[in-house]
Design a protein around this motif. Structure first.
Motif, PDB file in Angstrom:
ATOM      1  N   TYR A 186       0.629  -1.211   0.029  1.00 42.46           N
ATOM      2  CA  TYR A 186       0.167   0.041  -0.076  1.00 42.46           C
ATOM      3  C   TYR A 186       0.849   1.304  -0.093  1.00 42.46           C
ATOM      4  CZ  TYR A 186      -3.075  -3.406   2.293  1.00 42.46           C
ATOM      5  OH  TYR A 186      -3.832  -4.531   2.759  1.00 42.46           O
ATOM      6  N   ALA A 194      -5.157 -10.163   5.594  1.00 40.01           N
ATOM      7  CA  ALA A 194      -6.066  -9.136   5.067  1.00 40.01           C
ATOM      8  C   ALA A 194      -6.011  -8.098   5.850  1.00 40.01           C
ATOM      9  CB  ALA A 194      -7.570  -9.808   4.546  1.00 40.01           C
ATOM     10  N   TYR A 195      -5.753  -8.020   6.800  1.00 38.72           N
ATOM     11  CA  TYR A 195      -6.209  -6.693   7.548  1.00 38.72           C
ATOM     12  C   TYR A 195      -4.903  -5.895   8.234  1.00 38.72           C
ATOM     13  CZ  TYR A 195     -10.671  -8.459   6.997  1.00 38.72           C
ATOM     14  OH  TYR A 195     -11.905  -9.147   6.793  1.00 38.72           O
ATOM     15  N   GLU A 196      -4.032  -6.599   8.959  1.00 36.62           N
ATOM     16  CA  GLU A 196      -3.035  -5.960   9.790  1.00 36.62           C
ATOM     17  C   GLU A 196      -1.765  -5.376   8.748  1.00 36.62           C
ATOM     18  OE1 GLU A 196      -1.598  -8.403  13.112  1.00 36.62           O
ATOM     19  OE2 GLU A 196       0.579  -7.341  12.695  1.00 36.62           O
ATOM     20  N   GLN A 197      -1.474  -4.293   8.851  1.00 34.72           N
ATOM     21  CA  GLN A 197      -0.550  -3.755   7.880  1.00 34.72           C
ATOM     22  C   GLN A 197       0.832  -3.311   8.741  1.00 34.72           C
ATOM     23  OE1 GLN A 197      -2.303  -0.869   5.478  1.00 34.72           O
ATOM     24  NE2 GLN A 197      -4.102  -1.948   5.101  1.00 34.72           N
ATOM     25  N   PHE A 223       3.817  -0.952   8.657  1.00 29.26           N
ATOM     26  CA  PHE A 223       4.199   0.428   7.934  1.00 29.26           C
ATOM     27  C   PHE A 223       5.671   0.809   7.940  1.00 29.26           C
ATOM     28  CE2 PHE A 223       0.619   2.719   6.904  1.00 29.26           C
ATOM     29  CZ  PHE A 223      -0.596   1.999   7.540  1.00 29.26           C
ATOM     30  N   GLY A 224       6.130   1.424   6.857  1.00 29.93           N
ATOM     31  CA  GLY A 224       7.605   1.781   6.793  1.00 29.93           C
ATOM     32  C   GLY A 224       7.612   3.114   7.659  1.00 29.93           C
ATOM     33  N   TYR A 232     -13.998  -5.390  10.369  1.00 31.58           N
ATOM     34  CA  TYR A 232     -12.755  -5.444  11.252  1.00 31.58           C
ATOM     35  C   TYR A 232     -12.218  -4.212  11.728  1.00 31.58           C
ATOM     36  CZ  TYR A 232      -8.827  -8.421  12.320  1.00 31.58           C
ATOM     37  OH  TYR A 232      -7.858  -9.122  13.170  1.00 31.58           O
ATOM     38  N   LEU A 267      -9.178  -1.969  13.834  1.00 30.31           N
ATOM     39  CA  LEU A 267      -7.630  -2.058  14.092  1.00 30.31           C
ATOM     40  C   LEU A 267      -7.496  -0.575  14.874  1.00 30.31           C
ATOM     41  CD1 LEU A 267      -7.737  -2.918  10.834  1.00 30.31           C
ATOM     42  CD2 LEU A 267      -5.903  -4.087  11.635  1.00 30.31           C
ATOM     43  N   TYR A 278      -3.733   1.340  15.582  1.00 22.80           N
ATOM     44  CA  TYR A 278      -2.370   1.807  15.366  1.00 22.80           C
ATOM     45  C   TYR A 278      -1.951   2.764  16.296  1.00 22.80           C
ATOM     46  CZ  TYR A 278      -2.829  -1.089  11.092  1.00 22.80           C
ATOM     47  OH  TYR A 278      -3.175  -2.061  10.147  1.00 22.80           O
ATOM     48  N   GLY A 290       6.490   5.312  11.231  1.00 22.92           N
ATOM     49  CA  GLY A 290       5.180   4.689  10.746  1.00 22.92           C
ATOM     50  C   GLY A 290       4.436   4.196  11.705  1.00 22.92           C
ATOM     51  N   PRO A 291       3.036   3.985  11.552  1.00 20.28           N
ATOM     52  CA  PRO A 291       2.262   3.612  12.540  1.00 20.28           C
ATOM     53  C   PRO A 291       2.634   2.021  12.676  1.00 20.28           C
ATOM     54  CG  PRO A 291       0.849   4.843  11.034  1.00 20.28           C
ATOM     55  CD  PRO A 291       2.392   4.728  10.244  1.00 20.28           C
ATOM     56  N   PHE A 295       1.063  -1.541  14.345  1.00 17.55           N
ATOM     57  CA  PHE A 295      -0.207  -2.297  14.682  1.00 17.55           C
ATOM     58  C   PHE A 295      -0.368  -2.532  16.258  1.00 17.55           C
ATOM     59  CE2 PHE A 295      -3.920  -4.989  14.675  1.00 17.55           C
ATOM     60  CZ  PHE A 295      -3.625  -5.958  15.665  1.00 17.55           C
ATOM     61  N   SER A 318     -12.051  -1.968   8.351  1.00 19.53           N
ATOM     62  CA  SER A 318     -11.700  -2.555   6.924  1.00 19.53           C
ATOM     63  C   SER A 318     -13.060  -3.260   6.861  1.00 19.53           C
ATOM     64  CB  SER A 318     -10.796  -3.634   6.928  1.00 19.53           C
ATOM     65  OG  SER A 318      -9.335  -3.112   7.152  1.00 19.53           O
ATOM     66  N   ALA A 360     -11.504  -6.266   1.294  1.00 17.39           N
ATOM     67  CA  ALA A 360     -10.564  -6.733   2.468  1.00 17.39           C
ATOM     68  C   ALA A 360      -9.334  -6.163   2.662  1.00 17.39           C
ATOM     69  CB  ALA A 360     -10.874  -8.171   2.605  1.00 17.39           C
ATOM     70  N   GLY A 361      -8.742  -5.598   3.399  1.00 17.09           N
ATOM     71  CA  GLY A 361      -7.451  -5.277   3.506  1.00 17.09           C
ATOM     72  C   GLY A 361      -7.413  -3.649   3.103  1.00 17.09           C
TER      73      GLY A 361
END
Lengths: 112, 114
Positions: free
Chosen positions: A33, A98-101, A103-104, B32, B34, B36, B43-44, B46, B93, B99-100
């Motif tokens: 992303y 599908a969900y947890e990302q 990040f840089g 869903y 989340l 962060y 960056g953020p 999780f 999400s 999704a995603g």
């Protein structure tokens, strides 16, 4: 495990110039992303890749922004020509689920 | 039209007390959620998540509560520590084809005072 890498960390350009950002995701993460985060706001999705293909680029200003993902791994985001309102932090993220990302650190762009 | 809203830009609490960060959403397709955490110049990262089939998820000092009927979720941090001082983003999400794809709120800056 190495995290998401981005470069450069900071960039200052004049309006109407072009700029490119690079991202190397976490190994094995199929989804990548690019987000734009303007000061005081949350990240806004610009484009989402699944391997080589674009899943969502509905919020990418295609007249000036372009992105590609080489061989399903590294990605570049380009702005040409830049405008003052493009000043922001550009975040790259990758994910396996599908969900947890993940990040840089982001690239802070200042357009003068 | 902002689909995920964090109405409190900032929150200040004393070390050892509870921090409660709130988030509201409007899109009923979100399933869903989340949280962060973001430190300056990073960056953020999780923190914790919750599926719409649950109303609570706990991980150590962090608990997320979801009220689907009110389209509201909250993050509780107990006890709060100075190292928790950061910007907290709520994200939501959808299922299926989207999704995603996460939609983020604008964040709440938490300051925990020693």
């Amino acid at each position: 495990e190495a995290g998401v890498a981005q470069s450069p960390r900071y960039k200052i350009i004049e309006k109407r110039q072009s700029v490119a950002f690079w991202c190397n995701p976490i190994s094995g993460h199929a989804t990548l992303y690019w987000y734009q985060q303007i000061l005081g706001q949350g990240p806004k999705l610009l484009i989402q890749f699944q391997n080589n293909g674009v899943v969502d680029d509905s919020q990418l200003p295609k007249d000036r922004f372009s992105a590609e993902r080489l061989k399903g791994v590294d990605s570049t985001l380009k702005i040409q020509p830049a405008k003052l309102e493009d000043s922001a932090v550009y975040l790259c993220a990758s994910s396996q689920s599908a969900y947890e990302q993940y990040f840089g650190p982001g690239t802070r762009l200042t357009v003068t | 039209d902002q689909q995920v809203k964090q109405n409190s830009p900032s929150l200040s609490v004393q070390e050892g007390r509870i921090s409660i960060l709130n988030c509201d959403y409007t899109n009923s397709m979100f399933d869903y959620f989340l949280w962060y955490k973001k430190y300056p110049a990073e960056g953020p990262t999780f923190l914790i998540s919750i599926s719409s089939i649950k109303d609570k998820n706990e991980d150590g000092r962090f608990t997320v509560f979801l009220n689907k009927s009110a389209k509201h979720l909250s993050l509780h941090i107990v006890p709060s520590q100075p190292g928790d001082s950061a910007v907290y983003f709520c994200a939501a999400s959808e299922i299926g084809a989207n999704a995603g794809k996460s939609t983020f709120g604008d964040g709440t800056t938490l300051t925990v005072k020693p």
